[in-house]
Scaffold this motif. Structure first.
Motif, PDB file in Angstrom:
ATOM      1  N   UNK B  81       0.828  -1.210   0.000  1.00 39.12           N
ATOM      2  CA  UNK B  81       0.000   0.000   0.000  1.00 39.12           C
ATOM      3  C   UNK B  81       0.863   1.260   0.000  1.00 39.12           C
ATOM      4  N   UNK B  82       0.233   2.339  -0.466  1.00 43.52           N
ATOM      5  CA  UNK B  82       0.886   3.643  -0.482  1.00 43.52           C
ATOM      6  C   UNK B  82       0.112   4.591   0.424  1.00 43.52           C
ATOM      7  N   UNK B  83       0.765   5.677   0.788  1.00 48.28           N
ATOM      8  CA  UNK B  83       0.101   6.699   1.594  1.00 48.28           C
ATOM      9  C   UNK B  83      -1.195   7.144   0.933  1.00 48.28           C
ATOM     10  N   UNK B  84      -1.166   7.243  -0.377  1.00 50.18           N
ATOM     11  CA  UNK B  84      -2.325   7.734  -1.125  1.00 50.18           C
ATOM     12  C   UNK B  84      -3.517   6.778  -1.089  1.00 50.18           C
ATOM     13  N   UNK B  85      -3.324   5.579  -0.571  1.00 48.61           N
ATOM     14  CA  UNK B  85      -4.438   4.631  -0.440  1.00 48.61           C
ATOM     15  C   UNK B  85      -5.276   4.911   0.807  1.00 48.61           C
ATOM     16  N   UNK B  86      -4.850   5.834   1.623  1.00 51.00           N
ATOM     17  CA  UNK B  86      -5.619   6.201   2.812  1.00 51.00           C
ATOM     18  C   UNK B  86      -6.982   6.738   2.383  1.00 51.00           C
ATOM     19  N   UNK B  87      -8.019   6.057   2.801  1.00 52.35           N
ATOM     20  CA  UNK B  87      -9.382   6.387   2.369  1.00 52.35           C
ATOM     21  C   UNK B  87     -10.338   5.449   3.087  1.00 52.35           C
ATOM     22  N   UNK B  88     -11.615   5.608   2.786  1.00 46.66           N
ATOM     23  CA  UNK B  88     -12.608   4.676   3.318  1.00 46.66           C
ATOM     24  C   UNK B  88     -13.069   3.771   2.183  1.00 46.66           C
ATOM     25  N   UNK B  89     -13.171   2.496   2.491  1.00 47.96           N
ATOM     26  CA  UNK B  89     -13.491   1.491   1.484  1.00 47.96           C
ATOM     27  C   UNK B  89     -14.818   0.828   1.835  1.00 47.96           C
ATOM     28  N   UNK B  90     -15.687   0.744   0.831  1.00 50.62           N
ATOM     29  CA  UNK B  90     -17.005   0.165   1.036  1.00 50.62           C
ATOM     30  C   UNK B  90     -17.173  -1.062   0.157  1.00 50.62           C
ATOM     31  N   UNK B  91     -17.554  -2.139   0.798  1.00 46.50           N
ATOM     32  CA  UNK B  91     -17.949  -3.346   0.090  1.00 46.50           C
ATOM     33  C   UNK B  91     -19.454  -3.266  -0.105  1.00 46.50           C
ATOM     34  N   UNK B  92     -19.944  -3.806  -1.192  1.00 45.07           N
ATOM     35  CA  UNK B  92     -21.376  -3.737  -1.409  1.00 45.07           C
ATOM     36  C   UNK B  92     -21.851  -4.813  -2.363  1.00 45.07           C
ATOM     37  N   UNK B  93     -23.137  -4.889  -2.518  1.00 49.58           N
ATOM     38  CA  UNK B  93     -23.748  -5.854  -3.428  1.00 49.58           C
ATOM     39  C   UNK B  93     -24.983  -5.250  -4.068  1.00 49.58           C
ATOM     40  N   UNK B  94     -25.410  -5.899  -5.162  1.00 48.95           N
ATOM     41  CA  UNK B  94     -26.618  -5.446  -5.826  1.00 48.95           C
ATOM     42  C   UNK B  94     -26.347  -5.185  -7.283  1.00 48.95           C
ATOM     43  N   UNK B  95     -27.379  -5.293  -8.105  1.00 48.19           N
ATOM     44  CA  UNK B  95     -27.215  -5.001  -9.530  1.00 48.19           C
ATOM     45  C   UNK B  95     -27.900  -3.690  -9.885  1.00 48.19           C
ATOM     46  N   UNK B  96     -29.159  -3.575  -9.572  1.00 44.72           N
ATOM     47  CA  UNK B  96     -29.844  -2.300  -9.776  1.00 44.72           C
ATOM     48  C   UNK B  96     -29.742  -1.439  -8.527  1.00 44.72           C
ATOM     49  N   UNK B  97     -30.184  -1.979  -7.422  1.00 38.99           N
ATOM     50  CA  UNK B  97     -30.055  -1.282  -6.139  1.00 38.99           C
ATOM     51  C   UNK B  97     -28.783  -1.763  -5.440  1.00 38.99           C
ATOM     52  N   UNK B  98     -28.068  -0.814  -4.888  1.00 43.95           N
ATOM     53  CA  UNK B  98     -26.826  -1.152  -4.190  1.00 43.95           C
ATOM     54  C   UNK B  98     -27.044  -1.135  -2.683  1.00 43.95           C
ATOM     55  N   UNK B  99     -26.433  -2.100  -2.019  1.00 41.89           N
ATOM     56  CA  UNK B  99     -26.462  -2.160  -0.562  1.00 41.89           C
ATOM     57  C   UNK B  99     -25.015  -2.247  -0.085  1.00 41.89           C
ATOM     58  N   UNK B 100     -24.661  -1.316   0.793  1.00 41.32           N
ATOM     59  CA  UNK B 100     -23.267  -1.188   1.199  1.00 41.32           C
ATOM     60  C   UNK B 100     -23.030  -1.722   2.605  1.00 41.32           C
ATOM     61  N   UNK B 101     -21.786  -2.123   2.839  1.00 41.33           N
ATOM     62  CA  UNK B 101     -21.340  -2.425   4.184  1.00 41.33           C
ATOM     63  C   UNK B 101     -21.060  -1.128   4.926  1.00 41.33           C
ATOM     64  N   UNK B 102     -20.644  -1.267   6.163  1.00 40.55           N
ATOM     65  CA  UNK B 102     -20.464  -0.093   7.028  1.00 40.55           C
ATOM     66  C   UNK B 102     -19.160   0.652   6.773  1.00 40.55           C
ATOM     67  N   UNK B 103     -18.316   0.112   5.918  1.00 40.74           N
ATOM     68  CA  UNK B 103     -17.093   0.813   5.554  1.00 40.74           C
ATOM     69  C   UNK B 103     -15.898   0.450   6.423  1.00 40.74           C
ATOM     70  N   UNK B 104     -14.727   0.518   5.825  1.00 45.10           N
ATOM     71  CA  UNK B 104     -13.470   0.301   6.535  1.00 45.10           C
ATOM     72  C   UNK B 104     -12.529   1.448   6.213  1.00 45.10           C
ATOM     73  N   UNK B 105     -12.069   2.106   7.252  1.00 45.63           N
ATOM     74  CA  UNK B 105     -11.124   3.192   7.049  1.00 45.63           C
ATOM     75  C   UNK B 105      -9.717   2.622   7.031  1.00 45.63           C
ATOM     76  N   UNK B 106      -9.056   2.785   5.894  1.00 48.44           N
ATOM     77  CA  UNK B 106      -7.676   2.337   5.762  1.00 48.44           C
ATOM     78  C   UNK B 106      -6.762   3.530   6.031  1.00 48.44           C
ATOM     79  N   UNK B 107      -5.898   3.380   7.009  1.00 50.74           N
ATOM     80  CA  UNK B 107      -4.972   4.452   7.366  1.00 50.74           C
ATOM     81  C   UNK B 107      -3.554   3.952   7.127  1.00 50.74           C
ATOM     82  N   UNK B 108      -2.926   4.473   6.100  1.00 55.34           N
ATOM     83  CA  UNK B 108      -1.571   4.046   5.758  1.00 55.34           C
ATOM     84  C   UNK B 108      -0.576   5.009   6.399  1.00 55.34           C
ATOM     85  N   UNK B 109       0.287   4.446   7.214  1.00 52.45           N
ATOM     86  CA  UNK B 109       1.252   5.261   7.943  1.00 52.45           C
ATOM     87  C   UNK B 109       2.622   5.187   7.276  1.00 52.45           C
ATOM     88  N   UNK B 110       3.379   6.289   7.342  1.00 52.89           N
ATOM     89  CA  UNK B 110       4.711   6.275   6.723  1.00 52.89           C
ATOM     90  C   UNK B 110       5.700   5.455   7.533  1.00 52.89           C
TER      91      UNK B 110
END
Lengths: 117, 110
Positions: B81-110
């Motif tokens: 991973x790189x520092x620039x990958x620091x963000x929140x990541x959402x897993x989800x499912x659905x084709x027409x309607x999307x349903x998301x998970x609660x999210x995971x905050x990825x914190x990349x430290x130097x």
């Protein structure tokens, strides 16, 4: 990828007033748009599906009279929060889907932060 | 009901280390899964998606995910991973309607 814009990016209003949020697909026609709500530290929750030229379909538990959705053209959907109250404060995100074009996925807008005082 | 569970709300990791963000889904006949990333003050951006075919899906920015039907999982991985990958990541499912998970905050430290 395709671009979706939202306006305004943030808005503060007094309790009891109504607020309109616009969602635009900038470089494609969106027959279907979706509205989501995101509470702090929580996921996006689908509120409603907006289809051009027809009534929106609301998810269970979402008050359709409070969250009015209009999808009058293939590039614009609006969400109006009527008689807003502090509990309506949230981050509202729209997405647009180009079902007929080269893109067949949802493209998300940057979101609108609503704060009701 | 279609549901997605992200098991970790936050994942701290050092730069250049590998990372795995976990996602499990409730089983159903058809499954359409995806991962989106949300950078600060930006809209969600699609990382990758799975509808059918190869269970190993490669996405943008060096991310990949593996669909595991027996485990009902769709974990996201990146070998370095790189520092620039620091963000929140959402897993989800659905084709027409999307349903998301609660999210995971990825914190990349130097």
């Amino acid at each position: 990828g395709a671009v979706v814009s939202q306006h305004p990016s943030w808005v503060i209003c007094k309790s009891g007033t109504s607020v309109k949020i616009e969602c635009r697909s900038l470089d494609f026609q969106a027959t279907t748009m979706f509205w989501y709500r995101q509470f702090p530290k929580q996921s996006l929750m689908l509120m409603a599906t907006s289809n051009e030229g027809s009534k929106a379909t609301y998810e269970q538990g979402v008050e359709k009279d409070k969250f009015l959705i209009n999808h009058a053209s293939l590039t614009l959907s609006t969400l109006t929060v009527t008689s807003a109250h502090p509990e309506d404060s949230s981050f509202y995100i729209c997405s647009a889907r180009d079902t007929g074009g080269k893109y067949n996925e949802q493209f998300f807008g940057p979101g609108t932060r609503l704060t009701v005082l | 009901a279609q549901s997605v569970t992200q098991l970790d709300s936050q994942v701290p990791v050092f730069e250049e280390a590998p990372v795995e963000l976990r996602c499990n889904y409730s089983s159903s006949v058809s499954v359409y899964l995806f991962w989106y990333v949300q950078y600060p003050n930006q809209g969600l951006q699609l990382l990758l998606k799975y509808l059918s075919g190869s269970t190993l899906v490669k996405g943008i920015n060096g991310f990949e995910a593996e669909f595991n039907k027996s485990q009902t999982s769709f974990h996201l991985r990146k070998p370095s991973v790189h520092i620039s990958d620091t963000a929140e990541y959402f897993c989800g499912r659905g084709f027409n309607k999307f349903y998301f998970g609660s999210g995971t905050k990825l914190n990349v430290k130097p």
